[in-house]
Write a protein that holds these residues in place. Structure first.
Motif, PDB file in Angstrom:
ATOM      1  N   SER A  29     -25.959  55.249 -31.089  1.00  7.15           N
ATOM      2  CA  SER A  29     -24.739  54.907 -30.094  1.00  7.15           C
ATOM      3  C   SER A  29     -24.556  53.205 -30.504  1.00  7.15           C
ATOM      4  O   SER A  29     -23.672  52.759 -29.887  1.00  7.15           O
ATOM      5  N   ASP A  30     -25.974  52.515 -29.995  1.00  2.00           N
ATOM      6  CA  ASP A  30     -25.499  50.823 -29.642  1.00  2.00           C
ATOM      7  C   ASP A  30     -25.205  50.611 -31.473  1.00  2.00           C
ATOM      8  O   ASP A  30     -25.164  49.112 -31.603  1.00  2.00           O
ATOM      9  N   LEU A  31     -25.353  51.375 -32.089  1.00  2.00           N
ATOM     10  CA  LEU A  31     -25.485  51.069 -33.676  1.00  2.00           C
ATOM     11  C   LEU A  31     -23.635  51.523 -34.450  1.00  2.00           C
ATOM     12  O   LEU A  31     -23.224  51.449 -35.416  1.00  2.00           O
ATOM     13  N   LYS A  32     -22.285  51.903 -33.469  1.00  6.20           N
ATOM     14  CA  LYS A  32     -21.529  52.293 -33.895  1.00  6.20           C
ATOM     15  C   LYS A  32     -20.703  51.348 -34.345  1.00  6.20           C
ATOM     16  O   LYS A  32     -20.541  50.124 -33.840  1.00  6.20           O
ATOM     17  N   GLY A  33     -20.021  51.945 -35.597  1.00  2.50           N
ATOM     18  CA  GLY A  33     -19.595  51.149 -36.258  1.00  2.50           C
ATOM     19  C   GLY A  33     -20.013  49.931 -37.281  1.00  2.50           C
ATOM     20  O   GLY A  33     -19.646  49.250 -38.278  1.00  2.50           O
ATOM     21  N   ILE A  34     -21.018  50.815 -37.761  1.00  2.02           N
ATOM     22  CA  ILE A  34     -21.852  49.450 -38.856  1.00  2.02           C
ATOM     23  C   ILE A  34     -22.044  49.731 -39.778  1.00  2.02           C
ATOM     24  O   ILE A  34     -22.052  49.472 -40.342  1.00  2.02           O
ATOM     25  N   PHE A  35     -21.923  51.856 -40.263  1.00  2.00           N
ATOM     26  CA  PHE A  35     -22.389  52.264 -41.043  1.00  2.00           C
ATOM     27  C   PHE A  35     -21.106  52.726 -41.645  1.00  2.00           C
ATOM     28  O   PHE A  35     -19.952  53.224 -40.806  1.00  2.00           O
ATOM     29  N   ALA A  36     -20.748  53.019 -43.163  1.00  2.00           N
ATOM     30  CA  ALA A  36     -19.371  52.913 -43.707  1.00  2.00           C
ATOM     31  C   ALA A  36     -19.084  54.403 -43.785  1.00  2.00           C
ATOM     32  O   ALA A  36     -17.489  54.271 -43.272  1.00  2.00           O
ATOM     33  N   ASP A  37     -19.637  55.044 -43.299  1.00  2.00           N
ATOM     34  CA  ASP A  37     -19.815  56.375 -43.361  1.00  2.00           C
ATOM     35  C   ASP A  37     -19.289  57.097 -41.878  1.00  2.00           C
ATOM     36  O   ASP A  37     -20.485  57.691 -40.969  1.00  2.00           O
ATOM     37  N   ALA A  38     -17.881  57.060 -41.186  1.00  2.00           N
ATOM     38  CA  ALA A  38     -18.061  57.152 -39.773  1.00  2.00           C
ATOM     39  C   ALA A  38     -18.161  58.830 -39.376  1.00  2.00           C
ATOM     40  O   ALA A  38     -18.364  59.123 -38.559  1.00  2.00           O
ATOM     41  N   GLU A  39     -17.335  59.246 -40.325  1.00  2.00           N
ATOM     42  CA  GLU A  39     -17.386  60.864 -39.488  1.00  2.00           C
ATOM     43  C   GLU A  39     -18.720  61.280 -39.757  1.00  2.00           C
ATOM     44  O   GLU A  39     -19.047  62.408 -38.926  1.00  2.00           O
ATOM     45  N   ALA A  40     -19.702  61.202 -40.911  1.00  4.90           N
ATOM     46  CA  ALA A  40     -21.393  61.336 -40.673  1.00  4.90           C
ATOM     47  C   ALA A  40     -22.031  60.858 -39.395  1.00  4.90           C
ATOM     48  O   ALA A  40     -23.193  61.220 -38.426  1.00  4.90           O
ATOM     49  N   PHE A  41     -21.672  59.503 -39.311  1.00  6.71           N
ATOM     50  CA  PHE A  41     -21.939  58.626 -37.996  1.00  6.71           C
ATOM     51  C   PHE A  41     -21.391  60.096 -36.852  1.00  6.71           C
ATOM     52  O   PHE A  41     -22.643  60.427 -35.962  1.00  6.71           O
ATOM     53  N   GLU A  42     -20.302  60.333 -36.641  1.00  3.97           N
ATOM     54  CA  GLU A  42     -20.297  60.637 -35.393  1.00  3.97           C
ATOM     55  C   GLU A  42     -20.474  62.058 -35.489  1.00  3.97           C
ATOM     56  O   GLU A  42     -20.892  62.942 -34.512  1.00  3.97           O
ATOM     57  N   ARG A  43     -21.076  63.187 -36.202  1.00  2.92           N
ATOM     58  CA  ARG A  43     -21.957  63.946 -36.624  1.00  2.92           C
ATOM     59  C   ARG A  43     -23.043  64.052 -36.275  1.00  2.92           C
ATOM     60  O   ARG A  43     -23.862  65.903 -35.539  1.00  2.92           O
ATOM     61  N   MET A  44     -23.524  62.821 -36.058  1.00  3.60           N
ATOM     62  CA  MET A  44     -24.936  62.742 -35.318  1.00  3.60           C
ATOM     63  C   MET A  44     -25.293  62.895 -34.279  1.00  3.60           C
ATOM     64  O   MET A  44     -24.634  62.283 -33.458  1.00  3.60           O
ATOM     65  N   LEU A  74     -38.678  51.121 -37.102  1.00  3.84           N
ATOM     66  CA  LEU A  74     -37.313  51.556 -37.606  1.00  3.84           C
ATOM     67  C   LEU A  74     -37.553  52.965 -37.654  1.00  3.84           C
ATOM     68  O   LEU A  74     -38.229  52.765 -39.256  1.00  3.84           O
ATOM     69  N   TYR A  75     -36.923  53.322 -37.356  1.00  6.56           N
ATOM     70  CA  TYR A  75     -37.110  54.957 -37.875  1.00  6.56           C
ATOM     71  C   TYR A  75     -36.473  55.264 -39.303  1.00  6.56           C
ATOM     72  O   TYR A  75     -35.125  54.661 -39.302  1.00  6.56           O
ATOM     73  N   PRO A  76     -36.883  56.209 -40.228  1.00  2.00           N
ATOM     74  CA  PRO A  76     -35.908  56.588 -40.992  1.00  2.00           C
ATOM     75  C   PRO A  76     -35.222  57.909 -41.007  1.00  2.00           C
ATOM     76  O   PRO A  76     -34.492  57.960 -40.199  1.00  2.00           O
ATOM     77  N   GLY A  77     -34.344  57.327 -41.905  1.00  2.00           N
ATOM     78  CA  GLY A  77     -32.645  58.432 -41.486  1.00  2.00           C
ATOM     79  C   GLY A  77     -31.587  58.080 -42.762  1.00  2.00           C
ATOM     80  O   GLY A  77     -32.065  56.573 -43.412  1.00  2.00           O
ATOM     81  N   LYS A  78     -30.545  58.692 -42.530  1.00  2.43           N
ATOM     82  CA  LYS A  78     -29.800  57.675 -43.219  1.00  2.43           C
ATOM     83  C   LYS A  78     -27.664  58.143 -42.566  1.00  2.43           C
ATOM     84  O   LYS A  78     -27.868  59.633 -42.091  1.00  2.43           O
ATOM     85  N   VAL A  79     -27.011  57.596 -42.930  1.00  3.09           N
ATOM     86  CA  VAL A  79     -25.599  57.862 -42.183  1.00  3.09           C
ATOM     87  C   VAL A  79     -24.749  57.741 -43.399  1.00  3.09           C
ATOM     88  O   VAL A  79     -24.403  57.168 -44.582  1.00  3.09           O
ATOM     89  N   GLY A  80     -24.573  59.378 -44.164  1.00  2.00           N
ATOM     90  CA  GLY A  80     -24.522  59.716 -44.762  1.00  2.00           C
ATOM     91  C   GLY A  80     -24.990  58.703 -46.239  1.00  2.00           C
ATOM     92  O   GLY A  80     -26.805  60.147 -46.805  1.00  2.00           O
ATOM     93  N   ASN A  81     -25.070  58.519 -46.756  1.00  2.00           N
ATOM     94  CA  ASN A  81     -25.966  57.203 -47.896  1.00  2.00           C
ATOM     95  C   ASN A  81     -26.207  56.529 -47.930  1.00  2.00           C
ATOM     96  O   ASN A  81     -26.965  56.180 -48.740  1.00  2.00           O
ATOM     97  N   GLU A  82     -26.268  55.885 -46.681  1.00  2.00           N
ATOM     98  CA  GLU A  82     -26.732  54.451 -46.541  1.00  2.00           C
ATOM     99  C   GLU A  82     -27.734  54.743 -45.517  1.00  2.00           C
ATOM    100  O   GLU A  82     -28.150  55.497 -44.476  1.00  2.00           O
ATOM    101  N   TYR A  83     -28.952  53.858 -45.574  1.00  2.00           N
ATOM    102  CA  TYR A  83     -30.134  54.027 -44.851  1.00  2.00           C
ATOM    103  C   TYR A  83     -29.649  53.873 -43.840  1.00  2.00           C
ATOM    104  O   TYR A  83     -29.342  52.722 -43.589  1.00  2.00           O
ATOM    105  N   MET A  84     -30.718  54.357 -42.721  1.00  6.63           N
ATOM    106  CA  MET A  84     -30.671  53.193 -41.351  1.00  6.63           C
ATOM    107  C   MET A  84     -30.659  51.593 -41.201  1.00  6.63           C
ATOM    108  O   MET A  84     -31.927  51.683 -42.057  1.00  6.63           O
ATOM    109  N   MET A  85     -30.281  51.679 -40.276  1.00  9.61           N
ATOM    110  CA  MET A  85     -30.853  49.954 -40.552  1.00  9.61           C
ATOM    111  C   MET A  85     -30.448  49.021 -38.630  1.00  9.61           C
ATOM    112  O   MET A  85     -29.824  49.958 -38.229  1.00  9.61           O
ATOM    113  N   THR A  86     -31.409  47.553 -38.991  1.00  9.30           N
ATOM    114  CA  THR A  86     -30.550  47.289 -37.282  1.00  9.30           C
ATOM    115  C   THR A  86     -29.300  47.001 -37.329  1.00  9.30           C
ATOM    116  O   THR A  86     -28.186  46.954 -38.357  1.00  9.30           O
ATOM    117  N   LYS A  87     -28.560  46.153 -36.756  1.00  5.38           N
ATOM    118  CA  LYS A  87     -27.446  45.786 -36.153  1.00  5.38           C
ATOM    119  C   LYS A  87     -27.377  44.241 -36.969  1.00  5.38           C
ATOM    120  O   LYS A  87     -26.218  44.758 -37.860  1.00  5.38           O
TER     121      LYS A  87
END
Ligand code: M6P
Ligand code: ZN
Length: 183
Positions: A29-44, A74-87
């Motif tokens: 929730s602290d990373l809202k808006g930084i990933f390209a795939d907003a729909e994939a983000f909301e499903r997590m 930094l924990y592993p994972g992806k939002v859609g095809n984008e790697y988990m990342m810092t702000k």
């Protein structure tokens, strides 16, 4: 768990300000808006832990000439095809530099200069990365295990998150055919 432990604080100066290790954590929730795939983000699950930062801040924030030290987990994972990342951030005092170095796991350091040119460096246990002043920086976990890195930065650097929140980086680290690509 078996993640890299924070170094033992060993100093003799009785006047140090931050005598303890400060621990913060960021959820999805602290990373809202930084990933390209907003729909994939909301499903997590929004309370999913994305990364933790432990820092030793021996000087008052803003002190010229002082240094800060931190380890980011930094924990592993992806939002859609984008790697988990810092702000990611520029420094508020934009010309301040920083060192990052890899401790465990693997990732990429994504860098962007003032002209919005983006490039990336492979980070692995033992790799050292110099981030010059004026260069925004963000880490991505490209592996399947915990990615930990250490950082050292000036106590008068500060963080400018607003610029990245508004305009992002001009390239993203995406998984394409199983490997990271800067797109
Ligand atoms: C490193 C340092 C810290 C930073 C942290 C997490 O430890 O650069 O200053 O806070 O990484 O990165 P961010 O603040 O961009 O989420
Ligand atoms: Zn920084």
């Amino acid at each position: 768990n078996n993640k890299i432990v924070f170094p033992e604080l060993f100093f003799t100066d009785k006047n140090l300000v931050g005598r303890d290790v400060l621990k913060i954590s960021r959820n999805l929730s602290d990373l809202k808006g930084i990933f390209a795939d907003a729909e994939a983000f909301e499903r997590m699950p929004q309370n999913q832990l994305a990364y933790e930062v432990s820092s030793f801040l021996p000087e008052k924030e803003g002190t010229p000439g002082g240094l800060y030290f931190g380890i980011t987990y930094l924990y592993p994972g992806k939002v859609g095809n984008e790697y988990m990342m810092t702000k990611g951030h520029y420094h508020a005092n934009v010309d301040r530099a920083e060192f990052y170095w890899g401790l465990e796991g693997e990732g990429m350091l994504i860098l962007m200069d003032g002209q919005r040119n983006v490039w990336a460096e492979h980070v692995f246990p033992g790799s050292l990365h110099y981030i010059p002043g004026g260069v925004a920086h963000r880490m991505a976990n490209t592996g399947s295990s915990l990615f930990s890195f250490a950082a050292c930065w000036p106590s008068d650097a500060g963080h400018n998150y607003a610029e990245i929140a508004e305009n992002g980086f001009s390239a993203r680290l995406m998984e394409v055919n199983g490997v990271p690509h800067l797109i």
